[in-house]
Scaffold this motif. Structure first.
Motif, PDB file in Angstrom:
ATOM      1  N   ILE A  23      -0.696  13.732   6.460  1.00 50.81           N
ATOM      2  CA  ILE A  23      -1.552  12.627   6.907  1.00 50.81           C
ATOM      3  C   ILE A  23      -2.410  12.110   5.760  1.00 50.81           C
ATOM      4  O   ILE A  23      -2.872  10.979   5.778  1.00 50.81           O
ATOM      5  N   ALA A  24      -2.559  12.944   4.726  1.00 50.76           N
ATOM      6  CA  ALA A  24      -3.322  12.478   3.573  1.00 50.76           C
ATOM      7  C   ALA A  24      -2.676  11.287   2.912  1.00 50.76           C
ATOM      8  O   ALA A  24      -3.320  10.518   2.229  1.00 50.76           O
ATOM      9  N   TYR A  25      -1.403  11.099   3.108  1.00 54.62           N
ATOM     10  CA  TYR A  25      -0.749   9.930   2.524  1.00 54.62           C
ATOM     11  C   TYR A  25      -1.203   8.655   3.194  1.00 54.62           C
ATOM     12  O   TYR A  25      -1.087   7.572   2.634  1.00 54.62           O
ATOM     13  N   ILE A  26      -1.659   8.782   4.462  1.00 51.10           N
ATOM     14  CA  ILE A  26      -2.311   7.623   5.068  1.00 51.10           C
ATOM     15  C   ILE A  26      -3.692   7.482   4.466  1.00 51.10           C
ATOM     16  O   ILE A  26      -4.129   6.381   4.135  1.00 51.10           O
ATOM     17  N   PHE A  79       4.517  -0.949  -4.751  1.00 54.33           N
ATOM     18  CA  PHE A  79       5.525  -1.742  -4.054  1.00 54.33           C
ATOM     19  C   PHE A  79       6.891  -1.618  -4.722  1.00 54.33           C
ATOM     20  O   PHE A  79       7.906  -1.409  -4.059  1.00 54.33           O
ATOM     21  N   ARG A  80       6.931  -1.745  -6.037  1.00 53.93           N
ATOM     22  CA  ARG A  80       8.208  -1.747  -6.751  1.00 53.93           C
ATOM     23  C   ARG A  80       8.910  -0.393  -6.639  1.00 53.93           C
ATOM     24  O   ARG A  80      10.132  -0.327  -6.573  1.00 53.93           O
ATOM     25  N   ASN A  81       8.148   0.686  -6.624  1.00 50.45           N
ATOM     26  CA  ASN A  81       8.723   2.016  -6.457  1.00 50.45           C
ATOM     27  C   ASN A  81       8.862   2.336  -4.977  1.00 50.45           C
ATOM     28  O   ASN A  81       8.204   3.219  -4.432  1.00 50.45           O
ATOM     29  N   ASP A  82       9.770   1.631  -4.345  1.00 48.03           N
ATOM     30  CA  ASP A  82       9.855   1.633  -2.886  1.00 48.03           C
ATOM     31  C   ASP A  82      10.955   2.562  -2.405  1.00 48.03           C
ATOM     32  O   ASP A  82      11.328   3.525  -3.068  1.00 48.03           O
ATOM     33  N   THR A 116       5.187   7.325   4.321  1.00 44.77           N
ATOM     34  CA  THR A 116       4.283   7.576   3.197  1.00 44.77           C
ATOM     35  C   THR A 116       4.169   6.361   2.285  1.00 44.77           C
ATOM     36  O   THR A 116       3.061   5.954   1.908  1.00 44.77           O
ATOM     37  N   TRP A 117       5.305   5.784   1.927  1.00 47.59           N
ATOM     38  CA  TRP A 117       5.277   4.630   1.029  1.00 47.59           C
ATOM     39  C   TRP A 117       4.503   3.471   1.648  1.00 47.59           C
ATOM     40  O   TRP A 117       3.692   2.824   0.981  1.00 47.59           O
ATOM     41  N   CYS A 118       4.726   3.206   2.913  1.00 45.26           N
ATOM     42  CA  CYS A 118       4.035   2.087   3.571  1.00 45.26           C
ATOM     43  C   CYS A 118       2.526   2.288   3.571  1.00 45.26           C
ATOM     44  O   CYS A 118       1.766   1.360   3.261  1.00 45.26           O
ATOM     45  N   TYR A 119       2.064   3.491   3.900  1.00 41.41           N
ATOM     46  CA  TYR A 119       0.622   3.702   3.965  1.00 41.41           C
ATOM     47  C   TYR A 119      -0.019   3.779   2.580  1.00 41.41           C
ATOM     48  O   TYR A 119      -1.196   3.431   2.421  1.00 41.41           O
ATOM     49  N   PHE A 165      -1.078 -10.031   1.950  1.00 40.91           N
ATOM     50  CA  PHE A 165       0.373 -10.143   2.086  1.00 40.91           C
ATOM     51  C   PHE A 165       1.032  -8.772   2.038  1.00 40.91           C
ATOM     52  O   PHE A 165       1.875  -8.449   2.868  1.00 40.91           O
ATOM     53  N   PHE A 166       0.668  -7.971   1.050  1.00 35.16           N
ATOM     54  CA  PHE A 166       1.336  -6.675   0.903  1.00 35.16           C
ATOM     55  C   PHE A 166       0.967  -5.725   2.041  1.00 35.16           C
ATOM     56  O   PHE A 166       1.781  -4.889   2.449  1.00 35.16           O
ATOM     57  N   ARG A 167      -0.248  -5.844   2.563  1.00 30.93           N
ATOM     58  CA  ARG A 167      -0.585  -5.042   3.748  1.00 30.93           C
ATOM     59  C   ARG A 167       0.293  -5.453   4.925  1.00 30.93           C
ATOM     60  O   ARG A 167       0.819  -4.608   5.653  1.00 30.93           O
ATOM     61  N   ALA A 168       0.464  -6.751   5.111  1.00 33.99           N
ATOM     62  CA  ALA A 168       1.323  -7.242   6.194  1.00 33.99           C
ATOM     63  C   ALA A 168       2.764  -6.802   5.992  1.00 33.99           C
ATOM     64  O   ALA A 168       3.460  -6.438   6.952  1.00 33.99           O
ATOM     65  N   TYR A 169       3.231  -6.833   4.752  1.00 32.75           N
ATOM     66  CA  TYR A 169       4.603  -6.423   4.444  1.00 32.75           C
ATOM     67  C   TYR A 169       4.828  -4.979   4.874  1.00 32.75           C
ATOM     68  O   TYR A 169       5.838  -4.648   5.499  1.00 32.75           O
ATOM     69  N   ALA A 170       3.883  -4.109   4.528  1.00 36.46           N
ATOM     70  CA  ALA A 170       4.017  -2.694   4.877  1.00 36.46           C
ATOM     71  C   ALA A 170       3.929  -2.483   6.386  1.00 36.46           C
ATOM     72  O   ALA A 170       4.709  -1.708   6.962  1.00 36.46           O
TER      73      ALA A 170
END
Length: 527
Positions: A4-7, A59-62, A110-113, A147-152
């Motif tokens: 959960i720390a990743y959030i 973002f690029r390291n997705d 994890t990546w999204c958060y 934008f990037f928050r919405a993307y995730a």
């Protein structure tokens, strides 16, 4: 903390590090002067540029940065089965094995958060009156981060449904998250994208090539409005792009291979042609990468490797530029995609865009120059029809562990298909057919009649136009067609999929660590 720390972990890759909190007495208060923290970095334009760079690095390291993870967006859909397997993608070949401990669901979550928290740091700092920014700068950085928050959140809410909504920086681990409804998440996405569209620049005034513009926000907003059940607003968002005059479909040869055999569609995906500055008038958003340049690419981009077959594994075959460099064959298209999807004359089906034939190319082989003939597992992993969109070869690195090819994230061809979908949902079949025919005419394919336009026809056309570009799983989830189309077009996987597999399971690690509230599991998956 892994779960959960990743959030809740504050992270702007390479740029922002956690600050420390100290005692209340002022002479004990720590003032960082030799390292980066949000408090001493996000104070002026230079600091915001650094923070933006960190966010873009995340973002690029997705999902394309982990072996097999990119493949999960395609395998187990109507489009693909597993070629070369690994543990990450294996459960998407047999959905009975997909559970909350699968690595893919944790990696995506994890990546999204991480991306969301990086965006939240920038948004909060942009809203701080003490920040030394002009009003336009403040609006720009907030819009970019929004934008990037919405993307995730778009990714998260499509794959998992309702998820925890976090709109402020989290500076310490939390264990009390609860899930918002999917509708609440979509409402936030629409709000963020509306703000982003209004405050991002157009392509003519963008800060630098490759930076997102207002029309990138418009494209994702059109999709989000379809999710929100507002097709008229989605149509308007898509039209703001098509009517902007900044973009036009590629209909003629151009670029670095214009003197060689090819076609306009293939030119778009040729290394050296993909950016707007290189002549790609169709590109709305391109992630620019550069080989042998510090910071010039993701750390382990797998797109070429996963889409390209493992032909070098066949005796008598060697890695070659003309065959797209080294692939490892993780994504094997279904027979529906291979044999049924395209008309013969469709440009997108040409030999420049889909490779279907091979010849032994090792001069040391007795079969040199002969057609390659394989059977059995070789047809699953090593030799199969495939898209050439991710072809890339660096002579200095023939093994090609990572790809440095530019990524076309959004282009005008998809805009017309989003426009058609919005029109169809309003009962405007003639208008929807006209929008689809814009790209079918470019492809020299038979024009569609209004009576033929259905959501399934649009999904077919998206497969023809956007193979290896759109994340197919997300599109099928958004249209609620994943399970139906797997059962229809993917006979290998069809017996294993259940209706509840429309969504992925919430990572069990997140549920276990969230001890002070209930983070409910999706229906059908064991808690």
């Amino acid at each position: 903390m892994k779960n959960i720390a990743y959030i809740g972990k504050v992270m702007l890759t390479g740029m922002l590090l956690m600050g420390s909190y100290s005692c209340s007495k002022s002479f004990l208060d720590e003032q960082l002067k030799s390292s980066y923290s949000p408090d001493n970095t996000l104070v002026d334009e230079l600091g915001f540029e650094s923070a933006s760079t960190g966010m873009l690095s995340i973002f690029r390291n997705d999902y394309g940065n982990t072996q097999g993870l990119l493949a999960t967006f395609y395998t187990g859909t109507d489009m693909a089965i597993v070629g070369q397997p690994n543990a990450v993608q294996a459960p998407f070949e047999d959905y009975r094995n997909l559970n909350s401990q699968n690595a893919a669901v944790s990696l995506i979550w994890t990546w999204c958060y991480k991306l969301i928290n990086a965006a939240n740091m920038i948004i909060a700092a942009a809203d701080d009156s003490k920040t030394q920014l002009t009003a336009p700068q403040r609006a720009f950085y907030k819009a970019e981060a929004s934008f990037f928050r919405a993307y995730a959140y778009n990714h998260l809410s499509l794959m998992f449904g309702g998820v925890p909504v976090i709109t402020a920086p989290v500076v310490a681990p939390r264990t009390d998250y609860t899930r918002a409804t999917e509708e609440e998440v979509v409402k936030l996405i629409v709000s963020d994208l509306t703000f982003a569209e209004a405050n991002l620049p157009d392509p003519a005034t963008a800060k630098k090539q490759g930076r997102i513009t207002k029309f990138v926000a418009s494209q994702l907003l059109a999709e989000a409005l379809l999710r929100a059940g507002k097709p008229a607003d989605a149509e308007a968002a898509a039209r703001r792009i098509t009517d902007s005059k900044f973009y036009s479909l590629i209909t003629a040869r151009y670029g670095v291979k214009v003197s060689l055999p090819g076609d306009p569609f293939a030119d778009m995906f040729t290394y050296g042609n993909m950016r707007r500055s290189q002549g790609n008038t169709e590109a709305i958003w391109v992630i620019e990468q550069q080989y042998n340049t510090p910071g010039g690419g993701a750390s382990f981009d797998q797109r070429r490797r996963e889409w390209g077959p493992f032909y070098a594994n066949v005796t008598g075959m060697k890695v070659a530029d003309s065959l797209g460099g080294r692939g490892i064959g993780r994504i094997r298209p279904t027979n529906w995609w291979t044999y049924e999807l395209y008309e013969q004359q469709d440009m997108r089906n040409s030999s420049y865009n889909i490779r279907r034939k091979y010849w032994y190319n090792d001069p040391a082989s007795t079969k040199f120059g002969q057609p390659v003939a394989v059977s059995g597992f070789d047809t699953i992993q090593n030799i199969f029809a495939h898209t050439t969109k991710w072809y890339e070869f660096q002579a200095q690195d023939p093994q090609g562990a990572s790809s440095f090819k530019d990524r076309i994230q959004m282009r005008l061809g998809e805009t017309y298909l989003l426009l058609a979908e919005a029109q169809l949902l309003q009962g405007k079949q003639a208008e929807a057919a006209a929008s689809i025919n814009v790209i079918r005419q470019r492809a020299k394919a038979t024009l569609v009649q209004p009576s033929e336009v259905t959501i399934d026809y649009i999904l077919d056309e998206r497969a023809r136009e956007l193979t290896a570009e759109e994340l197919r799983r997300l599109t099928l989830i958004r249209t609620r067609k994943l399970v139906e189309r797997v059962r229809k077009y993917n006979p290998k996987v069809a017996p294993t999929i259940s209706d509840f597999n429309l969504r992925l399971p919430i990572p069990q690690s997140e549920i276990d660590v969230n001890k002070d509230a209930v983070l409910t599991q999706n229906e059908g998956y064991q808690q």
